[in-house]
Design a protein around this motif. Sequence first.
Motif, PDB file in Angstrom:
ATOM      1  N   MET A  22       0.831  -1.215   0.000  1.00 46.88           N
ATOM      2  CA  MET A  22       0.000   0.000   0.000  1.00 46.88           C
ATOM      3  C   MET A  22       0.860   1.258   0.000  1.00 46.88           C
ATOM      4  SD  MET A  22      -3.245  -0.672  -0.249  1.00 46.88           S
ATOM      5  CE  MET A  22      -4.418   0.345   0.648  1.00 46.88           C
ATOM      6  N   SER A  23       1.660   1.396  -1.031  1.00 50.26           N
ATOM      7  CA  SER A  23       2.491   2.584  -1.195  1.00 50.26           C
ATOM      8  C   SER A  23       1.675   3.679  -1.869  1.00 50.26           C
ATOM      9  CB  SER A  23       3.713   2.269  -2.056  1.00 50.26           C
ATOM     10  OG  SER A  23       3.315   1.998  -3.394  1.00 50.26           O
ATOM     11  N   PRO A  24       2.077   4.935  -1.747  1.00 53.98           N
ATOM     12  CA  PRO A  24       1.343   6.009  -2.411  1.00 53.98           C
ATOM     13  C   PRO A  24       1.145   5.784  -3.903  1.00 53.98           C
ATOM     14  CG  PRO A  24       2.825   6.941  -0.789  1.00 53.98           C
ATOM     15  CD  PRO A  24       3.119   5.466  -0.838  1.00 53.98           C
ATOM     16  N   VAL A  25       2.183   5.326  -4.592  1.00 53.38           N
ATOM     17  CA  VAL A  25       2.090   5.100  -6.039  1.00 53.38           C
ATOM     18  C   VAL A  25       1.081   4.004  -6.347  1.00 53.38           C
ATOM     19  CG1 VAL A  25       3.338   4.261  -8.070  1.00 53.38           C
ATOM     20  CG2 VAL A  25       4.393   5.955  -6.572  1.00 53.38           C
ATOM     21  N   ASN A  26       1.160   2.895  -5.637  1.00 51.11           N
ATOM     22  CA  ASN A  26       0.247   1.781  -5.894  1.00 51.11           C
ATOM     23  C   ASN A  26      -1.197   2.139  -5.587  1.00 51.11           C
ATOM     24  OD1 ASN A  26       2.329   0.113  -6.721  1.00 51.11           O
ATOM     25  ND2 ASN A  26       2.544  -0.913  -4.741  1.00 51.11           N
ATOM     26  N   ILE A  27      -1.405   2.910  -4.533  1.00 48.81           N
ATOM     27  CA  ILE A  27      -2.754   3.330  -4.165  1.00 48.81           C
ATOM     28  C   ILE A  27      -3.373   4.187  -5.260  1.00 48.81           C
ATOM     29  CG2 ILE A  27      -4.055   4.825  -2.585  1.00 48.81           C
ATOM     30  CD1 ILE A  27      -2.185   3.789  -0.347  1.00 48.81           C
ATOM     31  N   VAL A  28      -2.621   5.146  -5.754  1.00 49.73           N
ATOM     32  CA  VAL A  28      -3.136   6.032  -6.805  1.00 49.73           C
ATOM     33  C   VAL A  28      -3.410   5.253  -8.083  1.00 49.73           C
ATOM     34  CG1 VAL A  28      -2.573   7.989  -8.291  1.00 49.73           C
ATOM     35  CG2 VAL A  28      -2.072   8.106  -5.848  1.00 49.73           C
ATOM     36  N   LYS A  32      -7.173   4.841  -9.770  1.00 47.96           N
ATOM     37  CA  LYS A  32      -7.443   5.220 -11.161  1.00 47.96           C
ATOM     38  C   LYS A  32      -8.080   4.064 -11.910  1.00 47.96           C
ATOM     39  CE  LYS A  32      -5.212   6.966 -15.355  1.00 47.96           C
ATOM     40  NZ  LYS A  32      -3.919   7.332 -15.996  1.00 47.96           N
ATOM     41  N   GLU A  33      -7.558   2.855 -11.713  1.00 43.14           N
ATOM     42  CA  GLU A  33      -8.104   1.668 -12.373  1.00 43.14           C
ATOM     43  C   GLU A  33      -9.567   1.443 -11.987  1.00 43.14           C
ATOM     44  OE1 GLU A  33      -5.759  -1.765 -11.529  1.00 43.14           O
ATOM     45  OE2 GLU A  33      -3.914  -0.867 -12.300  1.00 43.14           O
ATOM     46  N   ALA A  57      -2.014  11.934  -6.871  1.00 46.60           N
ATOM     47  CA  ALA A  57      -3.362  11.706  -7.393  1.00 46.60           C
ATOM     48  C   ALA A  57      -3.833  12.854  -8.283  1.00 46.60           C
ATOM     49  CB  ALA A  57      -4.335  11.518  -6.230  1.00 46.60           C
ATOM     50  N   ALA A  58      -3.403  14.063  -7.959  1.00 41.95           N
ATOM     51  CA  ALA A  58      -3.804  15.227  -8.754  1.00 41.95           C
ATOM     52  C   ALA A  58      -3.365  15.082 -10.213  1.00 41.95           C
ATOM     53  CB  ALA A  58      -3.227  16.503  -8.144  1.00 41.95           C
ATOM     54  N   LYS A  59      -2.242  14.428 -10.422  1.00 42.70           N
ATOM     55  CA  LYS A  59      -1.744  14.213 -11.787  1.00 42.70           C
ATOM     56  C   LYS A  59      -2.651  13.281 -12.569  1.00 42.70           C
ATOM     57  CE  LYS A  59       3.024  14.783 -10.194  1.00 42.70           C
ATOM     58  NZ  LYS A  59       4.352  14.123 -10.005  1.00 42.70           N
ATOM     59  N   GLU A  60      -3.460  12.496 -11.859  1.00 47.03           N
ATOM     60  CA  GLU A  60      -4.380  11.560 -12.501  1.00 47.03           C
ATOM     61  C   GLU A  60      -5.821  12.051 -12.448  1.00 47.03           C
ATOM     62  OE1 GLU A  60      -3.188   9.164 -14.111  1.00 47.03           O
ATOM     63  OE2 GLU A  60      -1.152   9.083 -13.306  1.00 47.03           O
ATOM     64  N   GLY A  61      -6.008  13.300 -12.022  1.00 43.50           N
ATOM     65  CA  GLY A  61      -7.340  13.868 -11.954  1.00 43.50           C
ATOM     66  C   GLY A  61      -8.164  13.378 -10.787  1.00 43.50           C
ATOM     67  N   ALA A 208      -9.886   0.034   2.842  1.00 46.71           N
ATOM     68  CA  ALA A 208      -8.885  -0.810   2.190  1.00 46.71           C
ATOM     69  C   ALA A 208      -7.568  -0.850   2.961  1.00 46.71           C
ATOM     70  CB  ALA A 208      -8.643  -0.321   0.773  1.00 46.71           C
ATOM     71  N   HIS A 209      -7.100  -2.071   3.221  1.00 46.96           N
ATOM     72  CA  HIS A 209      -5.779  -2.310   3.790  1.00 46.96           C
ATOM     73  C   HIS A 209      -4.868  -2.990   2.769  1.00 46.96           C
ATOM     74  CE1 HIS A 209      -8.079  -1.590   7.441  1.00 46.96           C
ATOM     75  NE2 HIS A 209      -6.961  -1.515   8.122  1.00 46.96           N
ATOM     76  N   TYR A 210      -5.477  -3.454   1.680  1.00 42.10           N
ATOM     77  CA  TYR A 210      -4.756  -4.120   0.598  1.00 42.10           C
ATOM     78  C   TYR A 210      -5.122  -3.449  -0.718  1.00 42.10           C
ATOM     79  CZ  TYR A 210      -4.051  -7.734   4.119  1.00 42.10           C
ATOM     80  OH  TYR A 210      -3.704  -8.400   5.273  1.00 42.10           O
ATOM     81  N   VAL A 211      -4.187  -3.417  -1.646  1.00 36.25           N
ATOM     82  CA  VAL A 211      -4.389  -2.708  -2.905  1.00 36.25           C
ATOM     83  C   VAL A 211      -5.643  -3.181  -3.633  1.00 36.25           C
ATOM     84  CG1 VAL A 211      -3.407  -2.284  -5.195  1.00 36.25           C
ATOM     85  CG2 VAL A 211      -1.942  -2.135  -3.189  1.00 36.25           C
ATOM     86  N   GLU A 212      -5.874  -4.498  -3.639  1.00 34.70           N
ATOM     87  CA  GLU A 212      -7.002  -5.028  -4.394  1.00 34.70           C
ATOM     88  C   GLU A 212      -8.350  -4.639  -3.795  1.00 34.70           C
ATOM     89  OE1 GLU A 212      -5.368  -8.534  -1.880  1.00 34.70           O
ATOM     90  OE2 GLU A 212      -4.581  -6.825  -3.012  1.00 34.70           O
ATOM     91  N   ASN A 213      -8.363  -4.120  -2.564  1.00 33.39           N
ATOM     92  CA  ASN A 213      -9.623  -3.728  -1.926  1.00 33.39           C
ATOM     93  C   ASN A 213     -10.030  -2.290  -2.208  1.00 33.39           C
ATOM     94  OD1 ASN A 213      -8.603  -5.680   0.908  1.00 33.39           O
ATOM     95  ND2 ASN A 213      -9.983  -6.300  -0.703  1.00 33.39           N
ATOM     96  N   ILE A 214      -9.127  -1.491  -2.752  1.00 38.07           N
ATOM     97  CA  ILE A 214      -9.452  -0.093  -3.024  1.00 38.07           C
ATOM     98  C   ILE A 214     -10.616  -0.009  -4.009  1.00 38.07           C
ATOM     99  CG2 ILE A 214      -8.593   2.067  -4.051  1.00 38.07           C
ATOM    100  CD1 ILE A 214      -5.793   1.239  -3.061  1.00 38.07           C
ATOM    101  N   GLY A 215     -11.631   0.745  -3.652  1.00 37.89           N
ATOM    102  CA  GLY A 215     -12.795   0.899  -4.520  1.00 37.89           C
ATOM    103  C   GLY A 215     -13.792  -0.231  -4.444  1.00 37.89           C
TER     104      GLY A 215
END
Length: 247
Positions: A22-28, A32-33, A57-61, A208-215
């Motif tokens: 769950m790094s900042p890059v991976n979260i963003v 987006k996905e 995140a701002a770079k991805e809108g 979300a505590h894991y990347v796959e749970n975001i959203g």
Amino acid sequence: MKKYRADLHTHTVLSPCGDLEMSPVNIVQKAKERGIDILGITDHNSTLHAPLIKELAAKEGIMVLMGAEVTTKEEAHCLCFFEDEDKLSEFQEYLNQHLPKIPNDENKFGYQVVVNEKEEIVDEIECLLISGLNQSIEKIESKVHELNGLFIPAHINKMMNSIISQLGFLPPDLNVDALELSHHVTKEEFLKKNKYLSKYSFIKSSDAHYVENIGNAWTNFFMEDLSFEEVRKALRSEEGRKIEIEE
């Protein structure tokens, strides 16, 4: 009004219970996905990763609500958000002042690291972040609103660490901007057992505590544009703004 998809409860690698992916890059990237337009960054009792994620995140809108999931003296979890880094920094000082100085046991609770956009560790927090502050829920709510922030009791349907599990009810004089439900229950099911809460606004988030749970769970915000004040108006159903839980 435009429709925006919001997931307002996301942990990073800084939370001891957050996965190391769950790094900042991976979260963003995952947000987006998943088509998330508004992302809440809510590490346990810490705001330190929020500014970097907002920048990325701002770079991805994607709009980021910067904040924390605060544990009260009563062991209730609350989402607290702030509009700018000055208010966020002031709240971080408040957290530092009132978080017990209990050392983290990495083997038992997990790592508490701050990383940069290259996923390099730049800091490690020594105090256990999942401890409860020595402040009541009323005092924390007051501090959040003193800083013109948003205060949302988290996953109130859960049997642990929710305001209802810890207090037995939602105090009628507590100034909340909304109430959060987890994905385990529908709003209709919850209100059948808690009719006295029907007047409040509700959001649903992934926690979300894991990347796959975001959203995995989200709330639709109907607003004119992506801004903190528009979010506030939507939570209050003001001037045609509104929110709807996706179920």
